[in-house]
Design an enzyme around this catalytic site. Structure first.
Site, PDB file in Angstrom:
ATOM      1  N   ASN A   6       0.872  -1.177   0.000  1.00  0.00           N
ATOM      2  CA  ASN A   6       0.000   0.000   0.000  1.00  0.00           C
ATOM      3  C   ASN A   6       0.907   1.224   0.000  1.00  0.00           C
ATOM      4  O   ASN A   6       1.488   1.563   1.021  1.00  0.00           O
ATOM      5  CB  ASN A   6      -0.893  -0.036   1.253  1.00  0.00           C
ATOM      6  CG  ASN A   6      -1.700   1.234   1.421  1.00  0.00           C
ATOM      7  OD1 ASN A   6      -1.746   2.088   0.535  1.00  0.00           O
ATOM      8  ND2 ASN A   6      -2.347   1.363   2.570  1.00  0.00           N
ATOM      9  N   LYS A   8       0.173   4.266  -0.333  1.00  0.00           N
ATOM     10  CA  LYS A   8      -0.455   5.475   0.240  1.00  0.00           C
ATOM     11  C   LYS A   8      -0.189   6.680  -0.673  1.00  0.00           C
ATOM     12  O   LYS A   8      -0.061   6.506  -1.873  1.00  0.00           O
ATOM     13  CB  LYS A   8       0.016   5.675   1.684  1.00  0.00           C
ATOM     14  CG  LYS A   8      -0.215   4.399   2.517  1.00  0.00           C
ATOM     15  CD  LYS A   8      -0.076   4.596   3.994  1.00  0.00           C
ATOM     16  CE  LYS A   8      -0.332   3.262   4.697  1.00  0.00           C
ATOM     17  NZ  LYS A   8      -0.257   3.358   6.157  1.00  0.00           N
ATOM     18  N   HIS A  93      -9.610   0.991   4.949  1.00  0.00           N
ATOM     19  CA  HIS A  93      -8.327   1.179   5.628  1.00  0.00           C
ATOM     20  C   HIS A  93      -8.540   2.102   6.829  1.00  0.00           C
ATOM     21  O   HIS A  93      -9.353   3.022   6.775  1.00  0.00           O
ATOM     22  CB  HIS A  93      -7.304   1.777   4.662  1.00  0.00           C
ATOM     23  CG  HIS A  93      -5.930   1.807   5.246  1.00  0.00           C
ATOM     24  ND1 HIS A  93      -5.514   2.790   6.108  1.00  0.00           N
ATOM     25  CD2 HIS A  93      -4.890   0.946   5.125  1.00  0.00           C
ATOM     26  CE1 HIS A  93      -4.270   2.539   6.487  1.00  0.00           C
ATOM     27  NE2 HIS A  93      -3.870   1.423   5.899  1.00  0.00           N
ATOM     28  N   GLU A  95      -6.941   4.524   7.943  1.00  0.00           N
ATOM     29  CA  GLU A  95      -6.783   5.961   7.656  1.00  0.00           C
ATOM     30  C   GLU A  95      -8.049   6.527   7.030  1.00  0.00           C
ATOM     31  O   GLU A  95      -8.440   7.661   7.278  1.00  0.00           O
ATOM     32  CB  GLU A  95      -5.544   6.177   6.765  1.00  0.00           C
ATOM     33  CG  GLU A  95      -4.264   5.993   7.572  1.00  0.00           C
ATOM     34  CD  GLU A  95      -3.055   5.502   6.784  1.00  0.00           C
ATOM     35  OE1 GLU A  95      -3.054   5.599   5.538  1.00  0.00           O
ATOM     36  OE2 GLU A  95      -2.105   5.006   7.436  1.00  0.00           O
ATOM     37  N   GLU A 163      -5.326  -5.020  10.652  1.00  0.00           N
ATOM     38  CA  GLU A 163      -4.326  -3.982  10.844  1.00  0.00           C
ATOM     39  C   GLU A 163      -4.592  -3.241  12.155  1.00  0.00           C
ATOM     40  O   GLU A 163      -5.383  -2.296  12.186  1.00  0.00           O
ATOM     41  CB  GLU A 163      -4.373  -2.985   9.685  1.00  0.00           C
ATOM     42  CG  GLU A 163      -4.071  -3.610   8.344  1.00  0.00           C
ATOM     43  CD  GLU A 163      -3.515  -2.593   7.368  1.00  0.00           C
ATOM     44  OE1 GLU A 163      -2.436  -2.861   6.824  1.00  0.00           O
ATOM     45  OE2 GLU A 163      -4.131  -1.539   7.168  1.00  0.00           O
ATOM     46  N   GLY A 169       2.291   2.384  10.627  1.00  0.00           N
ATOM     47  CA  GLY A 169       3.186   3.518  10.418  1.00  0.00           C
ATOM     48  C   GLY A 169       3.894   3.965  11.679  1.00  0.00           C
ATOM     49  O   GLY A 169       4.501   5.035  11.728  1.00  0.00           O
ATOM     50  N   SER A 208       3.382  -2.088  10.191  1.00  0.00           N
ATOM     51  CA  SER A 208       4.842  -2.106  10.339  1.00  0.00           C
ATOM     52  C   SER A 208       5.473  -3.459  10.008  1.00  0.00           C
ATOM     53  O   SER A 208       6.430  -3.880  10.662  1.00  0.00           O
ATOM     54  CB  SER A 208       5.242  -1.630  11.739  1.00  0.00           C
ATOM     55  OG  SER A 208       4.775  -0.309  11.963  1.00  0.00           O
TER      56      SER A 208
HETATM   57  P1  PGA Z   1       2.715   0.330   7.595  1.00  0.00           P
HETATM   58  O1  PGA Z   1       1.250   0.507   6.966  1.00  0.00           O
HETATM   59  O2  PGA Z   1       3.278  -0.949   7.026  1.00  0.00           O
HETATM   60  O3  PGA Z   1       3.480   1.537   7.146  1.00  0.00           O
HETATM   61  O4  PGA Z   1       2.538   0.249   9.069  1.00  0.00           O
HETATM   62  C1  PGA Z   1       0.402  -0.597   6.787  1.00  0.00           C
HETATM   63  C2  PGA Z   1      -0.902  -0.149   6.190  1.00  0.00           C
HETATM   64  O5  PGA Z   1      -1.381   0.930   6.559  1.00  0.00           O
HETATM   65  O6  PGA Z   1      -1.484  -0.846   5.340  1.00  0.00           O
END
Ligand code: PGA
Length: 250
Positions: A6, A8, A93, A95, A163, A169, A208
């Site tokens: 992803n 982003k 997601h 976010e 997640e 992140g 992460s």
């Molecule tokens: P990250 O993000 O690997 O940077 O923690 C995962 C995601 O949001 O899908």
């Protein structure tokens, strides 16, 4: 096993194409049967799809409209993504849920739209740190599943991503045991709700994931791969995570 990147809201066009090329080359060399997808920003989907054509790497979108078509300024429909050759669409997601107010009901409609246009929705669920501390992981995750998959009557073309919000992140990863326990909860819920097709859903872990922790996470039962954010922006590291997925089921 399935590993999806992803990206982003990152990459210039040139960076996106170079990253796609690196991933396509690395995955072809790795020569595994792990499914691999990359989800670039909408505007680079076409360029990335062209660059990955003929390789094992599939392309997906990070979001999809809950509407079919019409006067929805700024939205991108499932039909458009399908027309472009996308395989996946990430829906719900954290976010999007936290920053853009996406509710389970919206995620349910997005999931149906994706399915009806031949896309595989990657439906994201996960608890916050406060919810984990309050011992609400099971209630939160099963609540999100039941709301987000309310319109589905079969799970054979659905992927679920667990997640934990506190691990996205942040550099903080769920321990392999935490991932295993929550994936088991998700598996049980999917099997109760959908029977055999629920038992076969690929459940990805996200939060992460990096080359250094992927082996331990992917070796857990019911962890069928990863949804990778930050570490998917480096082709070599991402391919290393794909290799970890292949090793996990050897
Ligand atoms: P990250 O993000 O690997 O940077 O923690 C995962 C995601 O949001 O899908």
């Amino acid at each position: 096993m399935l590993v999806v990147g992803n990206w982003k809201m990152n990459t210039s066009q040139a960076e996106a194409v170079a990253l796609a090329a690196g991933v396509a080359r690395g995955v072809a060399e790795a020569d595994t049967d792990v499914g691999v997808g990359v989800c670039p920003p909408f505007v680079w989907l076409e360029a990335v799809r062209e660059r990955t054509e003929g390789s094992p790497v599939q392309v997906g979108a990070q979001n999809v409209s809950s509407e079919e078509s019409g006067a929805y300024t700024g939205e991108v429909s499932a039909a458009m993504l399908s027309d472009l050759g996308c395989t996946y669409a990430i829906v719900g997601h954290s976010e999007r849920r936290a920053l853009y107010g996406e509710t389970d009901a919206v995620v349910a409609t997005k999931t149906s739209r994706a399915l009806s246009h031949g896309l595989t929705p990657i439906v994201c669920v996960g608890e916050t740190l406060d919810e984990r501390r309050a011992d609400q992981v099971e209630a939160v995750v099963t609540g999100q599943l039941s709301g987000s998959l309310a319109e589905a009557d079969d799970a054979s073309r659905i992927v679920v991503a667990y997640e934990p919000v506190w691990a996205i992140g942040t550099g903080e990863t769920a321990t392999p045991e935490q991932a295993r326990d929550t994936h088991a909860i998700i598996r049980r819920w999917l099997t109760d709700r959908f029977g055999a097709s629920g038992a076969a859903v690929e459940i990805l872990y996200g939060g992460s994931v990096k080359p250094g922790n992927a082996d331990d996470l992917f070796r857990q039962p019911d962890v069928d791969g990863g949804l990778v954010g930050g570490a998917s922006l480096d082709a070599e590291g991402f391919v290393e995570i794909v290799r970890a997925a292949a090793r996990a089921r050897e």
